[in-house]
Design a protein around this motif. Structure first.
Motif, short mmCIF file in Angstrom:
data_model
loop_
_atom_site.label_atom_id
_atom_site.label_comp_id
_atom_site.label_asym_id
_atom_site.label_seq_id
_atom_site.Cartn_x
_atom_site.Cartn_y
_atom_site.Cartn_z
N ILE A 89 0.96 -1.22 -0.20
CA ILE A 89 0.15 0.06 0.04
C ILE A 89 1.17 1.48 0.19
O ILE A 89 2.24 0.98 0.49
CB ILE A 89 -0.61 -0.22 1.20
CG1 ILE A 89 -2.05 0.90 1.04
CG2 ILE A 89 -0.15 -0.01 2.45
CD1 ILE A 89 -2.72 1.17 -0.04
N LYS A 123 -5.18 1.23 -3.84
CA LYS A 123 -6.52 0.91 -2.75
C LYS A 123 -6.78 -0.57 -3.30
O LYS A 123 -6.35 -1.21 -3.26
CB LYS A 123 -7.91 1.09 -3.85
CG LYS A 123 -8.21 3.17 -3.26
CD LYS A 123 -8.16 3.09 -2.50
CE LYS A 123 -8.00 4.98 -1.98
NZ LYS A 123 -8.83 4.96 -0.98
N LEU A 134 -16.01 -0.01 -3.70
CA LEU A 134 -15.16 0.41 -4.38
C LEU A 134 -14.95 0.47 -6.41
O LEU A 134 -15.19 1.05 -6.54
CB LEU A 134 -13.71 -0.29 -3.81
CG LEU A 134 -12.49 0.65 -4.67
CD1 LEU A 134 -11.81 1.68 -4.63
CD2 LEU A 134 -11.47 -0.75 -4.37
N GLU A 142 -12.84 7.67 -7.43
CA GLU A 142 -12.04 6.50 -6.68
C GLU A 142 -10.85 6.48 -8.28
O GLU A 142 -11.93 6.17 -8.90
CB GLU A 142 -12.25 5.72 -6.05
CG GLU A 142 -12.74 5.58 -4.83
CD GLU A 142 -12.24 6.40 -3.79
OE1 GLU A 142 -11.18 6.44 -3.60
OE2 GLU A 142 -12.70 6.21 -2.69
N PRO A 158 -7.70 4.64 -8.53
CA PRO A 158 -6.58 4.30 -7.83
C PRO A 158 -5.33 4.11 -9.30
O PRO A 158 -5.71 3.54 -10.03
CB PRO A 158 -6.95 3.19 -6.88
CG PRO A 158 -8.81 2.84 -7.20
CD PRO A 158 -9.02 4.42 -8.41
N VAL A 189 -4.46 -1.65 -7.52
CA VAL A 189 -5.67 -1.94 -6.63
C VAL A 189 -5.05 -3.46 -6.06
O VAL A 189 -3.85 -4.03 -6.26
CB VAL A 189 -6.52 -2.43 -7.40
CG1 VAL A 189 -7.49 -2.97 -6.62
CG2 VAL A 189 -7.61 -0.76 -7.66
N PRO A 208 -3.55 5.88 5.89
CA PRO A 208 -4.19 6.01 5.16
C PRO A 208 -3.15 4.13 4.29
O PRO A 208 -3.44 3.77 3.39
CB PRO A 208 -3.70 6.60 3.86
CG PRO A 208 -3.51 7.73 4.73
CD PRO A 208 -2.73 7.48 6.18
N ASP A 209 -2.02 3.98 5.07
CA ASP A 209 -1.80 2.67 4.72
C ASP A 209 -2.26 1.49 5.61
O ASP A 209 -1.73 0.46 5.93
CB ASP A 209 -0.41 2.24 4.67
CG ASP A 209 0.34 3.20 6.20
OD1 ASP A 209 -0.56 3.49 7.06
OD2 ASP A 209 1.75 2.96 6.81
#
Length: 329
Positions: free
Chosen positions: A19, A24, A32, A41, A43, A46, A206-207
């Motif tokens: 990540i 995401k 998602l 979204e 990303p 993924v 976020p991680d």
């Protein structure tokens, strides 16, 4: 949908190592993927976590349960221990989405699902969640579904989860993992109120990856119900919902748990109503008095003032039914 990289994680350690900004996690994908299709979204990568060994429901030494983050919603609702000890939770899950979505959606994903506010999904309209500082079109717009508690001048969107309302009433704890290790967050603290930063929706970094939810032993929850009021009987989000557990002894409330959905940016634990009810007579008048105390802080918008009376009646009716009928079979 823009092109993106794909990583299939085989264990938690690999998932949290991969990540990074622009990536995401993908579990069931029921929220998602929709957001990616809408361009909300986007990303770069993924990280597929659907094969991680996070699908168990295990007994804890204190009599509670540990639920893996990848347990499917359908499996959670059908689990015999959940149905016996926490009927409000099983009912809440079954009243969310459709059977097909429940078969795909995961516990961790349900916690992190984003609002269904129409303006959040409409890229032509300002939305402080989607684009900080752009404004909130729902304020002064079509806001019938929106928050009456805990909102701000920056955002009045509601959190859509039914499951989380029950988990809030049960004092559940969310376990998260990152390269820095493991930490536990009370579910009541996972979801943020909007204040002036509505784009900051949770307490997770976020991680961090949700790995489990722990539900403590809550004896009063054996007598509990989840009631959801919505515009149609299937596949609709709550106007108001109530998760309630009640223990009445000698005509008085010995213990109570109460949480509301459809009324705030996060599952709303009704602590003031609980305070008023504890030790009070288990009567309709006292149930209504407790609801009034909780809803005194409500601040309706132009089109959702009806939610105050709807919440008052739903709280009262749910508690009354627990005193006369108990939990549904």
């Amino acid at each position: 949908m823009k092109d993106f990289g794909y990583v299939a994680a085989t264990d938690v350690a690999t998932a949290v190592r991969e990540i990074r900004p622009g990536a995401k996690f993908l579990g069931g994908g029921t929220n998602l993927v929709d957001l990616m299709r809408e361009g909300i979204e986007a990303p770069d990568t993924v990280i597929d976590i659907s094969r991680l060994p996070l699908t168990g429901i295990e007994e804890l030494p204190d009599g509670g349960l540990r639920v893996g983050a990848l347990v499917r919603n359908s499996d959670l609702a059908a689990h015999p221990t959940i149905r016996a000890r926490y009927p409000m939770l099983a009912q809440a899950v079954l009243l969310g989405a459709s059977g097909q979505l429940r078969n795909m959606a995961t516990v961790g994903g349900n916690i992190l699902q984003r609002t269904r506010c129409l303006y959040f999904y409409d890229g032509t309209q300002p939305c402080n969640k989607r684009e900080p500082g752009s404004g909130c079109a729902a304020i002064g717009g079509f806001n019938r579904m929106h928050a009456i508690l805990g909102a701000s001048e920056s955002c009045i969107a509601t959190h859509p989860s039914d499951m989380c309302v029950a988990l809030a009433a049960l004092d559940a704890t969310v376990e998260v993992e990152s390269v820095r290790g493991t930490r536990r967050i009370p579910l009541r603290d996972v979801h943020a109120v909007p204040a002036d930063t509505p784009h900051v929706e949770t307490a997770l970094e976020p991680d961090e990856l949700i790995t489990a939810v722990e539900i403590p032993a809550v004896p009063v929850a054996a007598n509990s119900r989840y009631r959801k009021v919505r515009d149609r009987a299937s596949y609709a989000f709550a106007l108001v919902s109530v998760a309630a557990a009640l223990d009445v002894r000698d005509g008085q409330v010995a213990a109570v748990r109460l949480a509301l959905g459809g009324v705030a940016a996060r599952p709303w634990r009704a602590v003031e109503a609980e305070r008023v009810l504890t030790g009070a007579a288990a009567t309709e008048a006292e149930f209504r008095r407790a609801a009034d105390a909780e809803l005194a802080a409500a601040r309706p918008q132009s089109e959702n003032g009806f939610k105050i009376e709807l919440a008052r009646r739903t709280i009262t009716a749910t508690l009354l039914r627990l005193t006369t009928e108990g939990s549904p079979a």
